[in-house]
Design an enzyme around this catalytic site. Structure first.
Site, PDB file in Angstrom:
ATOM      1  N   GLY A  28      35.480 -63.751 -20.876  1.00 30.98           N
ATOM      2  CA  GLY A  28      36.603 -63.061 -20.244  1.00 30.98           C
ATOM      3  C   GLY A  28      37.493 -62.277 -21.190  1.00 30.98           C
ATOM      4  N   SER A  29      36.939 -61.859 -22.345  1.00 31.40           N
ATOM      5  CA  SER A  29      37.789 -61.078 -23.261  1.00 31.40           C
ATOM      6  C   SER A  29      38.170 -59.736 -22.631  1.00 31.40           C
ATOM      7  CB  SER A  29      37.113 -60.875 -24.615  1.00 31.40           C
ATOM      8  OG  SER A  29      36.029 -59.989 -24.519  1.00 31.40           O
ATOM      9  N   ASN A  30      37.294 -59.162 -21.818  1.00 34.35           N
ATOM     10  CA  ASN A  30      37.651 -57.897 -21.151  1.00 34.35           C
ATOM     11  C   ASN A  30      38.722 -58.113 -20.095  1.00 34.35           C
ATOM     12  OD1 ASN A  30      36.010 -55.414 -21.971  1.00 34.35           O
ATOM     13  ND2 ASN A  30      34.499 -57.061 -21.962  1.00 34.35           N
TER      14      ASN A  30
ATOM     15  N   LEU B 247      23.492 -61.236  -9.565  1.00 35.72           N
ATOM     16  CA  LEU B 247      23.122 -60.073  -8.762  1.00 35.72           C
ATOM     17  C   LEU B 247      24.043 -60.019  -7.559  1.00 35.72           C
ATOM     18  CD1 LEU B 247      19.241 -60.475  -8.828  1.00 35.72           C
ATOM     19  CD2 LEU B 247      20.638 -58.818 -10.092  1.00 35.72           C
ATOM     20  N   ILE B 248      24.339 -58.818  -7.105  1.00 34.49           N
ATOM     21  CA  ILE B 248      25.188 -58.715  -5.921  1.00 34.49           C
ATOM     22  C   ILE B 248      24.421 -58.039  -4.790  1.00 34.49           C
ATOM     23  CG2 ILE B 248      27.368 -58.826  -7.175  1.00 34.49           C
ATOM     24  CD1 ILE B 248      27.557 -55.897  -7.028  1.00 34.49           C
TER      25      ILE B 248
ATOM     26  N   HIS C 199      29.568 -52.112 -19.060  1.00 33.18           N
ATOM     27  CA  HIS C 199      28.234 -52.441 -19.592  1.00 33.18           C
ATOM     28  C   HIS C 199      28.190 -52.104 -21.082  1.00 33.18           C
ATOM     29  CE1 HIS C 199      23.955 -53.190 -19.416  1.00 33.18           C
ATOM     30  NE2 HIS C 199      23.811 -52.124 -20.189  1.00 33.18           N
TER      31      HIS C 199
ATOM     32  N   ASN D  54      31.877 -51.558 -13.066  1.00 30.20           N
ATOM     33  CA  ASN D  54      31.282 -52.538 -13.986  1.00 30.20           C
ATOM     34  C   ASN D  54      31.393 -51.992 -15.396  1.00 30.20           C
ATOM     35  OD1 ASN D  54      29.577 -54.797 -14.820  1.00 30.20           O
ATOM     36  ND2 ASN D  54      27.939 -53.293 -15.079  1.00 30.20           N
TER      37      ASN D  54
ATOM     38  N   MET E 240      27.697 -62.454 -14.190  1.00 30.14           N
ATOM     39  CA  MET E 240      26.264 -62.537 -14.462  1.00 30.14           C
ATOM     40  C   MET E 240      25.436 -62.850 -13.216  1.00 30.14           C
ATOM     41  SD  MET E 240      26.316 -61.743 -17.589  1.00 30.14           S
ATOM     42  CE  MET E 240      24.644 -62.098 -18.118  1.00 30.14           C
TER      43      MET E 240
END
Ligand code: GRF
Length: 200
Positions: free
Chosen positions: A11-13, A91-92, A108, A106, A89
């Protein structure tokens, strides 16, 4: 603009985004962290930053669609405008993508369309590229295939390891994600098919 951050790990972002919003006057607020791993460090970061969390265990549900249906209801209850996937992490499915198409982004750790999927920093090193980077894109049904909003490069240096290169990629992510969220919050980003334009 009310944001939900989805994360499964460190969760650094998430933290960089919350701090940038608070310190730089970005017209947005992170209302909730959605997390599929009760032991993820992002939940500690959320507690320290005073951000609500919504935690679920995928194995408690019969299908992805079943937990996503509950998540969508939770996001609607909180009037969420934008979903930020930051190290989520899983799939949606269309249950989540359809109601939020054009309102879900997102981050990446590579210059898409190069190195989609997982272990992108490792993939870039193994391929031998001299430049990699970071992409922020809208989420469609595919794996890292949605329209690109912003990209920034990171040079691969001689002797780089996955760790050293990841550190520099992360440092760029922590700037590019808040910058992109600001553009969206200020209403400067337009999506037309695959084309994203940004008003200056
Ligand atoms: C980041 O590298 C992001 O690009 C990728 O997952 C990682 C999450 O890192 N999607 P963190 O949990 O924000 O530290």
């Amino acid at each position: 603009m009310r944001i939900a951050v989805f994360a499964s790990g460190s969760g650094s972002n998430f933290q960089a985004l919350v701090e940038a919003i608070r310190e730089q006057g970005i017209p947005a607020s992170v209302e909730v962290v959605v997390c599929d791993k009760p032991s993820a460090y992002v939940l500690e970061r959320a507690r320290s930053l005073g951000v609500d969390t919504y935690v679920f265990r995928p194995k408690d549900y019969p299908s992805r669609e079943a937990y996503e249906t509950e998540i969508v209801a939770e996001l609607q209850r909180r009037s969420i405008d934008l979903i930020v996937l930051a190290g989520y992490m899983r799939l949606i499915t269309p249950v989540l993508v359809e109601p939020f198409y054009g309102r879900m982004i997102n981050i990446h750790p590579a210059l898409l369309p190069a190195f989609p999927g997982i272990s992108s920093v490792r993939q870039a090193l193994d391929y031998g590229v001299k430049v990699t980077g970071v992409t922020v894109h809208y989420v469609d049904g595919g794996m890292d295939t949605g329209p690109i909003i912003a990209q920034r490069s990171v040079e691969v240096l001689p002797g780089d390891t996955e760790e050293s290169l990841s550190d520099r990629v992360h440092a760029v992510e922590h700037l590019l994600l808040p910058e992109t969220v600001r553009l969206i919050a200020e209403g400067r980003v337009t999506l037309d098919g695959r084309m994203v334009s940004i008003r200056s």
